[in-house]
Design a protein around this motif. Structure first.
Motif, PDB file in Angstrom:
ATOM      1  N   GLY A 143       9.878   9.634   2.505  1.00 48.78           N
ATOM      2  CA  GLY A 143       9.722   9.037   1.184  1.00 48.78           C
ATOM      3  C   GLY A 143       8.570   9.636   0.400  1.00 48.78           C
ATOM      4  N   LEU A 144       7.450   9.905   1.064  1.00 49.58           N
ATOM      5  CA  LEU A 144       6.292  10.507   0.402  1.00 49.58           C
ATOM      6  C   LEU A 144       6.598  11.939  -0.048  1.00 49.58           C
ATOM      7  CD1 LEU A 144       3.592   9.180   2.878  1.00 49.58           C
ATOM      8  CD2 LEU A 144       3.791   8.518   0.474  1.00 49.58           C
ATOM      9  N   LEU A 145       7.269  12.693   0.806  1.00 53.43           N
ATOM     10  CA  LEU A 145       7.613  14.068   0.435  1.00 53.43           C
ATOM     11  C   LEU A 145       8.621  14.095  -0.707  1.00 53.43           C
ATOM     12  CD1 LEU A 145       7.857  15.752   3.961  1.00 53.43           C
ATOM     13  CD2 LEU A 145       5.956  15.836   2.334  1.00 53.43           C
ATOM     14  N   ASP A 146       9.553  13.163  -0.698  1.00 49.08           N
ATOM     15  CA  ASP A 146      10.510  13.077  -1.803  1.00 49.08           C
ATOM     16  C   ASP A 146       9.794  12.836  -3.126  1.00 49.08           C
ATOM     17  OD1 ASP A 146      12.631  13.472  -0.081  1.00 49.08           O
ATOM     18  OD2 ASP A 146      13.221  11.353  -0.009  1.00 49.08           O
ATOM     19  N   ALA A 147       8.714  12.052  -3.088  1.00 51.18           N
ATOM     20  CA  ALA A 147       8.004  11.689  -4.317  1.00 51.18           C
ATOM     21  C   ALA A 147       7.361  12.896  -4.986  1.00 51.18           C
ATOM     22  CB  ALA A 147       6.947  10.633  -4.018  1.00 51.18           C
ATOM     23  N   ILE A 148       7.057  13.941  -4.208  1.00 50.82           N
ATOM     24  CA  ILE A 148       6.467  15.147  -4.819  1.00 50.82           C
ATOM     25  C   ILE A 148       7.432  16.335  -4.758  1.00 50.82           C
ATOM     26  CG2 ILE A 148       4.054  14.482  -4.524  1.00 50.82           C
ATOM     27  CD1 ILE A 148       3.963  16.158  -1.989  1.00 50.82           C
ATOM     28  N   ALA A 206       0.831  -1.210   0.000  1.00 48.32           N
ATOM     29  CA  ALA A 206       0.000   0.000   0.000  1.00 48.32           C
ATOM     30  C   ALA A 206       0.866   1.261   0.000  1.00 48.32           C
ATOM     31  CB  ALA A 206      -0.930  -0.004   1.209  1.00 48.32           C
ATOM     32  N   TYR A 207       1.986   1.228   0.720  1.00 46.12           N
ATOM     33  CA  TYR A 207       2.886   2.385   0.724  1.00 46.12           C
ATOM     34  C   TYR A 207       3.467   2.596  -0.674  1.00 46.12           C
ATOM     35  CZ  TYR A 207       6.793   5.469   1.774  1.00 46.12           C
ATOM     36  OH  TYR A 207       7.673   6.516   1.773  1.00 46.12           O
ATOM     37  N   ARG A 208       3.888   1.507  -1.303  1.00 44.81           N
ATOM     38  CA  ARG A 208       4.455   1.636  -2.648  1.00 44.81           C
ATOM     39  C   ARG A 208       3.421   2.160  -3.638  1.00 44.81           C
ATOM     40  NH1 ARG A 208       8.741  -3.342  -3.674  1.00 44.81           N
ATOM     41  NH2 ARG A 208      10.452  -2.281  -2.608  1.00 44.81           N
ATOM     42  N   GLU A 209       2.189   1.717  -3.471  1.00 44.87           N
ATOM     43  CA  GLU A 209       1.116   2.228  -4.328  1.00 44.87           C
ATOM     44  C   GLU A 209       0.862   3.701  -4.040  1.00 44.87           C
ATOM     45  OE1 GLU A 209      -1.702   2.264  -7.311  1.00 44.87           O
ATOM     46  OE2 GLU A 209      -0.251   0.707  -6.817  1.00 44.87           O
ATOM     47  N   ALA A 210       0.957   4.089  -2.762  1.00 41.57           N
ATOM     48  CA  ALA A 210       0.730   5.488  -2.398  1.00 41.57           C
ATOM     49  C   ALA A 210       1.704   6.416  -3.112  1.00 41.57           C
ATOM     50  CB  ALA A 210       0.842   5.655  -0.889  1.00 41.57           C
ATOM     51  N   LEU A 211       2.951   5.979  -3.264  1.00 46.36           N
ATOM     52  CA  LEU A 211       3.936   6.806  -3.955  1.00 46.36           C
ATOM     53  C   LEU A 211       3.503   7.118  -5.384  1.00 46.36           C
ATOM     54  CD1 LEU A 211       7.254   5.081  -2.787  1.00 46.36           C
ATOM     55  CD2 LEU A 211       6.303   7.236  -1.948  1.00 46.36           C
ATOM     56  N   ALA A 213       0.240   7.051  -6.330  1.00 49.08           N
ATOM     57  CA  ALA A 213      -1.139   7.543  -6.350  1.00 49.08           C
ATOM     58  C   ALA A 213      -1.295   8.898  -5.666  1.00 49.08           C
ATOM     59  CB  ALA A 213      -2.052   6.515  -5.666  1.00 49.08           C
ATOM     60  N   LEU A 214      -0.201   9.551  -5.315  1.00 50.52           N
ATOM     61  CA  LEU A 214      -0.305  10.832  -4.619  1.00 50.52           C
ATOM     62  C   LEU A 214      -1.134  11.816  -5.442  1.00 50.52           C
ATOM     63  CD1 LEU A 214       3.340  11.002  -3.301  1.00 50.52           C
ATOM     64  CD2 LEU A 214       1.290  11.159  -1.873  1.00 50.52           C
ATOM     65  N   PRO A 215      -2.230  12.345  -4.863  1.00 48.06           N
ATOM     66  CA  PRO A 215      -3.185  13.140  -5.648  1.00 48.06           C
ATOM     67  C   PRO A 215      -2.889  14.636  -5.669  1.00 48.06           C
ATOM     68  CG  PRO A 215      -4.092  12.735  -3.481  1.00 48.06           C
ATOM     69  CD  PRO A 215      -2.729  12.078  -3.503  1.00 48.06           C
ATOM     70  N   GLY A 216      -1.656  15.018  -5.421  1.00 50.36           N
ATOM     71  CA  GLY A 216      -1.313  16.430  -5.426  1.00 50.36           C
ATOM     72  C   GLY A 216       0.167  16.615  -5.665  1.00 50.36           C
ATOM     73  N   THR A 217       0.599  17.846  -5.573  1.00 46.32           N
ATOM     74  CA  THR A 217       1.987  18.206  -5.847  1.00 46.32           C
ATOM     75  C   THR A 217       2.531  19.036  -4.689  1.00 46.32           C
ATOM     76  OG1 THR A 217       1.406  20.288  -6.928  1.00 46.32           O
ATOM     77  CG2 THR A 217       1.425  18.294  -8.308  1.00 46.32           C
ATOM     78  N   ALA A 218       3.803  19.392  -4.795  1.00 50.77           N
ATOM     79  CA  ALA A 218       4.388  20.279  -3.797  1.00 50.77           C
ATOM     80  C   ALA A 218       3.656  21.617  -3.763  1.00 50.77           C
ATOM     81  CB  ALA A 218       5.869  20.490  -4.096  1.00 50.77           C
TER      82      ALA A 218
END
Length: 365
Positions: free
Chosen positions: A221-226, A130-135, A137-142
């Protein structure tokens, strides 16, 4: 297929419930050569349960012609054990926290590079489906991020391992316990450059470095993705006698705020852990079960709004176990040269933030 001859150091909860049975189950990837633990009770249990030969001291295990080692010993022993393994040319998987201070982790960088070995840190959430999918599926940007919220309430492991076959001994010598305690205090003093008050020292080593560190790593990790850079720590509290830790980080110059709280609720048999990201018109939430509950998938929810119309999507990418997948990742990094997902560099970044949270707390007392 290449099989790695691996040893496990430490036969406590995480090893008995996860690492040892998972390594045994991954018999096509690993040959479990032995387990080291100072408790005769734990050693006997491991041998009787999994048929694995056990050793009292890590040096005895190191002599068994290993390719790699899994370190799940008490936190203050991580640095010396990782360094000892790398000095022998062994690949290392080490449970979190890798070390308390970025300086100690820098010593591991150097030893890893000199040995040409893999060092992976046990942040299993990075391998959660689910975490890998979240990376992805993030529905927004910085530009649209407004808040990151982390909320954890944890009674510790006892409600979630009662169904597991475990046995823990109280037969470790007082001399070893006292030695570990001295090392812990010395390492904390090194991390801060000074001795800490008892509450701050205990809160830093437990609720921050042993518990909230998982969520700090996951959010990084999530913040890095955006593309959101590290922020400014503006608040930190240790409360509930050291069972609670809180932190606040200003992101993007104040455009967004990251708040986090972890509280041990020792007599409430319920676990709750949520990471939520709020954007202008959407949100993403990960709700994690207790990590000791296998086949209880993390719940990933994405909500979006188009005017008055709200859509909510619950995503379940599968039932793979994060603890198993991180071992597969360790094997792939060694054998196939795949990128190491959880590097010591990540651990240094996480500990730097946790030290800053503790320093903010100390400014208020």
């Amino acid at each position: 297929m290449t099989k790695l001859r691996v040893g496990v150091i430490g036969a406590g909860t995480i090893s008995q419930v996860e690492h040892i049975p998972n390594i045994v189950a991954l018999g096509d990837l690993f040959d479990l050569a032995g387990v080291a633990d100072p408790s005769a009770t734990a050693r006997q249990f491991v041998t009787e349960t999994w048929g694995v030969f056990c050793y009292e001291a890590p040096d005895q295990l190191f002599d068994q012609k290993l390719d790699a080692v899994v370190i799940a010993a008490p936190d203050p022993l991580h640095h010396e054990l990782v360094m000892a393994a790398l000095a022998r040319g062994l690949h290392v998987f080490c449970e979190k926290p890798l070390c308390y201070s970025p300086e100690e982790i820098a010593e591991i960088f150097a030893a890893r590079d000199a040995a040409g070995c893999v060092v992976q840190v046990g942040y299993m959430k990075r391998f959660d489906p689910a975490y890998r999918e979240a990376l992805a599926a993030l529905p927004g940007t910085a530009q649209t991020l407004r808040q990151v919220s982390v909320e954890v309430h944890d009674p510790d492991a006892w409600p979630f391992i009662a169904h597991s076959r475990t046995k823990f001994g109280n037969d470790v010598s007082e001399a070893l316990k006292q030695d570990a305690g001295r090392k812990k205090q010395a390492q904390i003093e090194r991390a801060f450059g000074r001795p800490l008050p008892k509450l701050a020292s205990g809160g830093f080593s437990s609720v921050y470095s042993s518990a909230l560190v998982h969520d700090v790593n996951a959010v990084h990790g999530l913040l890095d993705a955006i593309g959101v850079p590290d922020g400014e720590v503006v608040g930190g509290q240790i409360f509930a006698g050291g069972d609670g830790g809180q932190g606040t980080v200003r992101l993007l110059g104040g455009q967004a705020l990251w708040t986090m709280t972890h509280l041990t609720v020792p007599k409430l048999a319920e676990y709750r852990e949520r990471i939520t990201l709020y954007f202008d018109d959407a949100m993403l939430e990960l709700e994690f079960p207790s990590p000791y509950l296998n086949h209880h998938p993390t719940r990933l929810t994405v909500k979006k709004s188009d005017g008055h119309t709200l859509s909510s999507n619950h995503i379940r990418p599968g039932y793979k176990e994060a603890f198993v997948e991180e071992l597969r990742g360790f094997w792939s990094a060694i054998v196939d040269g795949e990128p190491v997902v959880n590097r010591p560099e990540h651990a240094a970044r996480d500990q730097k933030l946790l030290i800053a949270l503790t320093n903010r707390y100390l400014e208020t007392v």
